[in-house]
Design a protein around this motif. Sequence first.
Motif, PDB file in Angstrom:
ATOM      1  N   ASP A  51     -29.586  32.462  26.052  1.00  0.00           N
ATOM      2  CA  ASP A  51     -28.534  31.592  25.527  1.00  0.00           C
ATOM      3  C   ASP A  51     -28.401  30.368  26.438  1.00  0.00           C
ATOM      4  N   LEU A  52     -28.156  29.210  25.836  1.00  0.00           N
ATOM      5  CA  LEU A  52     -28.017  27.989  26.640  1.00  0.00           C
ATOM      6  C   LEU A  52     -26.651  27.878  27.300  1.00  0.00           C
ATOM      7  N   ASN A  53     -25.618  28.400  26.663  1.00  0.00           N
ATOM      8  CA  ASN A  53     -24.252  28.221  27.161  1.00  0.00           C
ATOM      9  C   ASN A  53     -23.797  29.459  27.919  1.00  0.00           C
ATOM     10  N   LEU A  54     -24.121  29.518  29.200  1.00  0.00           N
ATOM     11  CA  LEU A  54     -23.728  30.635  30.050  1.00  0.00           C
ATOM     12  C   LEU A  54     -22.541  30.232  30.915  1.00  0.00           C
ATOM     13  N   PRO A  55     -21.716  31.190  31.336  1.00  0.00           N
ATOM     14  CA  PRO A  55     -20.493  30.844  32.065  1.00  0.00           C
ATOM     15  C   PRO A  55     -20.727  30.294  33.469  1.00  0.00           C
ATOM     16  N   ASP A  56     -21.844  30.648  34.097  1.00  0.00           N
ATOM     17  CA  ASP A  56     -22.051  30.246  35.491  1.00  0.00           C
ATOM     18  C   ASP A  56     -23.209  29.285  35.696  1.00  0.00           C
ATOM     19  N   THR A  57     -23.971  29.008  34.647  1.00  0.00           N
ATOM     20  CA  THR A  57     -25.086  28.067  34.759  1.00  0.00           C
ATOM     21  C   THR A  57     -25.483  27.622  33.369  1.00  0.00           C
ATOM     22  N   ASP A  58     -26.200  26.534  33.300  1.00  0.00           N
ATOM     23  CA  ASP A  58     -26.735  26.080  32.024  1.00  0.00           C
ATOM     24  C   ASP A  58     -28.048  26.807  31.763  1.00  0.00           C
ATOM     25  N   GLY A  59     -28.244  27.214  30.513  1.00  0.00           N
ATOM     26  CA  GLY A  59     -29.465  27.929  30.183  1.00  0.00           C
ATOM     27  C   GLY A  59     -30.719  27.125  30.458  1.00  0.00           C
ATOM     28  N   LEU A  60     -30.632  25.798  30.342  1.00  0.00           N
ATOM     29  CA  LEU A  60     -31.791  24.957  30.649  1.00  0.00           C
ATOM     30  C   LEU A  60     -32.170  25.074  32.128  1.00  0.00           C
ATOM     31  N   THR A  61     -31.158  25.120  32.983  1.00  0.00           N
ATOM     32  CA  THR A  61     -31.420  25.273  34.416  1.00  0.00           C
ATOM     33  C   THR A  61     -32.078  26.611  34.705  1.00  0.00           C
ATOM     34  N   LEU A  62     -31.583  27.662  34.063  1.00  0.00           N
ATOM     35  CA  LEU A  62     -32.166  28.984  34.269  1.00  0.00           C
ATOM     36  C   LEU A  62     -33.588  29.034  33.727  1.00  0.00           C
ATOM     37  N   CYS A  63     -33.820  28.403  32.582  1.00  0.00           N
ATOM     38  CA  CYS A  63     -35.162  28.354  32.010  1.00  0.00           C
ATOM     39  C   CYS A  63     -36.127  27.672  32.980  1.00  0.00           C
ATOM     40  N   ARG A  64     -35.700  26.556  33.540  1.00  0.00           N
ATOM     41  CA  ARG A  64     -36.531  25.834  34.502  1.00  0.00           C
ATOM     42  C   ARG A  64     -36.808  26.706  35.728  1.00  0.00           C
ATOM     43  N   GLN A  65     -35.794  27.442  36.176  1.00  0.00           N
ATOM     44  CA  GLN A  65     -35.971  28.305  37.340  1.00  0.00           C
ATOM     45  C   GLN A  65     -36.966  29.413  37.059  1.00  0.00           C
ATOM     46  N   ILE A  66     -36.896  29.996  35.863  1.00  0.00           N
ATOM     47  CA  ILE A  66     -37.828  31.055  35.488  1.00  0.00           C
ATOM     48  C   ILE A  66     -39.268  30.544  35.532  1.00  0.00           C
TER      49      ILE A  66
END
Length: 247
Positions: A51-66
């Motif tokens: 999901d893109l709308n997470l409470p503690d981070t943006d999903g795009l940021t997490l995707c990039r980190q992955i």
Amino acid sequence: MRLLVVEDEVDLADALARGLRREGYAVDVANDGAAAVERLRLTAYDLICLDLNLPDTDGLTLCRQIRTDPTLRPDDEVGAPRILMLTARDAVDDRVTGLDEGADDYLVKPFSFAEVAARVRSLLRRDAGRTTSEVRVGPLRLDAARFEAWRGDRRLDLTAKEFALLRYFMAHPGHVMSQERLLEHVWDEHADPFTNTVRVTVGTLRRKIQVDGETPLIETVVGRGYRLVDHGADGSDGVTAGPGAPP
């Protein structure tokens, strides 16, 4: 196949997990980015519903980190997971940004579970070089969309876990699979690693796909694990791909 659902709407996350488990996948759930990262550091997932709308981070940021952080890929042999983005953002720019950040596909809410399941099947079969939901390895044929499997003209009566195990073997024909790898990719985080559940399930699957007089297809490699036998494309126990006529 082992999946991770990253979704902060608890009811939606649970519904997705239940549906995907009915499809035969092992599914874990994370309701925020921190929980997702914790799981990704420990488990090599085959696919992530993000999901893109997470409470503690943006999903795009997490995707990039992955995609960029090697510590989130604990098993390089398996490779990077597929990422299916789930979001209420339906603007073209949002979809383009998500794909540019490393997502493999993009699904806009609201969506039907049938479409989620179809997208998951499509993404997972890309790694196997297939274009349909059906895969063949020698005399074995498995259709993930219909949840059916055959050996030749004989339909196999498999439990959901046996089906998932066979699907994973057929995605990696000829590869030796350790009990640890099978446990990680076919079972979820609730599986007890100290039980003999892998050995027992492999044993029952082996008995179901091999009746009297049939060539053994799953062999034990002493000290290493199990392997789905790949005899090559010789017309009997060879590896073929693509759709086939129904039995």
